[in-house]
Design a protein around this motif. Structure first.
Motif, short mmCIF file in Angstrom:
data_model
loop_
_atom_site.label_atom_id
_atom_site.label_comp_id
_atom_site.label_asym_id
_atom_site.label_seq_id
_atom_site.Cartn_x
_atom_site.Cartn_y
_atom_site.Cartn_z
N GLU A 215 73.69 -66.50 70.77
CA GLU A 215 73.36 -66.58 72.19
C GLU A 215 74.04 -65.49 73.00
O GLU A 215 73.90 -65.45 74.23
CB GLU A 215 73.78 -67.95 72.73
N GLN A 216 74.78 -64.60 72.32
CA GLN A 216 75.54 -63.55 73.00
C GLN A 216 75.14 -62.16 72.52
O GLN A 216 75.94 -61.23 72.56
CB GLN A 216 77.04 -63.79 72.76
N GLN A 217 73.89 -62.05 72.05
CA GLN A 217 73.39 -60.76 71.59
C GLN A 217 72.53 -60.13 72.68
O GLN A 217 71.70 -60.81 73.28
CB GLN A 217 72.55 -60.93 70.32
N PRO A 218 72.70 -58.83 72.95
CA PRO A 218 71.81 -58.18 73.92
C PRO A 218 70.38 -58.16 73.37
O PRO A 218 70.20 -58.17 72.15
CB PRO A 218 72.39 -56.76 74.01
N LEU A 220 70.21 -60.44 75.86
CA LEU A 220 70.53 -61.66 76.59
C LEU A 220 71.70 -61.40 77.53
O LEU A 220 72.62 -60.65 77.21
CB LEU A 220 70.88 -62.78 75.62
N THR A 221 71.66 -62.02 78.69
CA THR A 221 72.71 -61.77 79.68
C THR A 221 74.06 -62.31 79.24
O THR A 221 75.09 -61.95 79.79
CB THR A 221 72.33 -62.38 81.04
N GLY A 222 74.06 -63.18 78.22
CA GLY A 222 75.33 -63.70 77.72
C GLY A 222 76.06 -62.74 76.81
O GLY A 222 77.16 -63.05 76.33
N ALA A 223 75.48 -61.57 76.57
CA ALA A 223 76.13 -60.60 75.69
C ALA A 223 77.41 -60.09 76.33
O ALA A 223 77.51 -59.93 77.55
CB ALA A 223 75.18 -59.43 75.42
N VAL A 238 66.47 -44.21 71.77
CA VAL A 238 65.69 -45.19 71.00
C VAL A 238 65.56 -44.79 69.54
O VAL A 238 65.66 -45.63 68.63
CB VAL A 238 64.29 -45.36 71.63
N ALA A 239 65.40 -43.52 69.28
CA ALA A 239 65.18 -43.07 67.91
C ALA A 239 66.40 -43.31 67.03
O ALA A 239 66.29 -43.38 65.80
CB ALA A 239 64.82 -41.58 67.89
N GLY A 240 67.57 -43.46 67.64
CA GLY A 240 68.78 -43.63 66.85
C GLY A 240 69.23 -45.07 66.67
O GLY A 240 70.33 -45.31 66.14
N VAL A 241 68.41 -46.04 67.07
CA VAL A 241 68.80 -47.44 66.94
C VAL A 241 68.90 -47.82 65.47
O VAL A 241 68.00 -47.54 64.67
CB VAL A 241 67.78 -48.36 67.65
N GLN A 242 70.00 -48.42 65.08
CA GLN A 242 70.22 -48.80 63.69
C GLN A 242 69.34 -49.99 63.30
O GLN A 242 69.08 -50.88 64.12
CB GLN A 242 71.69 -49.19 63.47
N PRO A 243 68.84 -50.00 62.06
CA PRO A 243 68.00 -51.13 61.61
C PRO A 243 68.72 -52.46 61.67
O PRO A 243 68.09 -53.52 61.73
CB PRO A 243 67.65 -50.76 60.17
N THR A 244 70.06 -52.43 61.63
CA THR A 244 70.83 -53.68 61.67
C THR A 244 71.04 -54.21 63.09
O THR A 244 71.62 -55.29 63.26
CB THR A 244 72.21 -53.45 61.03
N ALA A 245 70.60 -53.49 64.09
CA ALA A 245 70.76 -53.94 65.47
C ALA A 245 69.95 -55.23 65.69
O ALA A 245 68.89 -55.41 65.07
CB ALA A 245 70.29 -52.86 66.44
N PRO A 246 70.41 -56.11 66.57
CA PRO A 246 69.70 -57.38 66.79
C PRO A 246 68.45 -57.23 67.66
O PRO A 246 67.82 -58.22 68.02
CB PRO A 246 70.74 -58.25 67.49
#
Length: 293
Positions: A215-218, A220-223, A238-246
């Motif tokens: 519930e604290q992952q961007p 979401l405002t709770g991040a 955007v092109a550099g976003v890691q595949p592991t990002a939520p």
């Protein structure tokens, strides 16, 4: 059933667990999930050493069957020497034959836990809900048992010390804790008061911490601050976003940027415009989410 051997810890099945929660919502609907807002309570499955073994097992089985809303299902419970904790024959019904490990003749307090898993097998069989492999299907069964209010029994059956151990089910203790915490957050429940095992309580606390992080992952405002800062950087690159990002960015048909992320309740993917403060409603579980995209 881990009996005296090493117990696996951590979250090796986490993705399958999350997929199981999503599959449950898709098959049942949010409204049906909400009808399971009350968990099995300890008094309903209590088993005294002076109780008759077979009559007591049948009584507990009836309580678990009632909890899963299977009024026409009848479990015939027997005991035999076997490797696994229990086994059920998934026939057409209405009678289902369940065999419990002989170990439960002298560990009667855990009979409810073993039966909860087997009755969930019957429930899923009737729903025609399954995963492709046997291992995935067992994880699905443990997840559904726990999310629908009977799996705290499986976690409470976990005991471990320097010289011995016992664990029922296919999830790790922390994964049981995670699913139980997801349920607790949904229904504002505190299952920790039911635990008789200190190790089960510790696993629940760890699982609760991970469930809260969902519930604290961007976006979401709770991040937290660090997550928000990383999200802002990724939004600019955007092109550099890691595949592991939520989260993941992609353009819509008009070329405007959108971000997708998992619903913290049911883990269905949600896709919203990148335009600042956004209120989104999950189409599957109908959870309303406050986002800052």
């Amino acid at each position: 059933m881990a009996n005296g051997g090493p117990v696996q810890h951590g979250y090796p099945h986490l993705e399958t667990v999350r997929a199981a929660i999503t599959a449950l919502y898709k098959r049942l609907s949010r409204d049906t999930v909400q009808t399971f807002s009350t968990s099995v309570v300890p008094a309903d499955v209590a088993f005294c050493d002076t109780d008759d073994l077979h009559l007591g097992a049948q009584r507990v089985a009836r309580e678990i069957v009632r909890h899963f809303r299977l009024p026409d299902a009848r479990l015939i419970v027997g005991f035999r020497e076997m490797t696994h904790a229990a086994n059920v024959e998934l026939a057409a019904g209405p009678e289902y034959f369940v065999e419990l490990n002989d170990r439960f003749r002298t560990h009667r307090q855990d009979i409810g836990a073993a039966l909860a898993h087997e009755v969930a097998h019957v429930y899923l069989h009737r729903l025609d809900l399954s995963f492709p492999t046997t291992a995935e299907n067992e994880i699905l069964t443990d997840t559904v048992t726990t999310y629908l209010g009977a799996g705290w029994l499986l976690l409470d059956a976990f005991r471990e010390d320097a010289v011995s151990s016992q664990k029922l089910g296919y999830l790790t203790p922390e994964e049981f804790g995670y699913v139980l915490a997801k349920r607790a957050l949904l229904f504002h429940e505190d299952p920790s008061v039911w635990f008789t095992s200190p190790q089960a309580y510790d696993a629940y606390v760890k699982g609760l911490a991970l469930a809260r992080r969902d519930e604290q992952q961007p976006p979401l405002t709770g991040a937290g601050w660090a997550g928000r800062r990383r999200y802002a950087h990724d939004r600019r690159h955007v092109a550099g976003v890691q595949p592991t990002a939520p989260y993941a960015f992609s353009p819509d048909p008009t070329g405007r940027l959108r971000v997708s992320f998992s619903c913290p309740t049911c883990h269905q993917r949600i896709r919203v415009p990148v335009k600042g403060r956004v209120r989104a409603r999950c189409g599957l579980c109908r959870t309303v989410l406050e986002c800052d995209t």
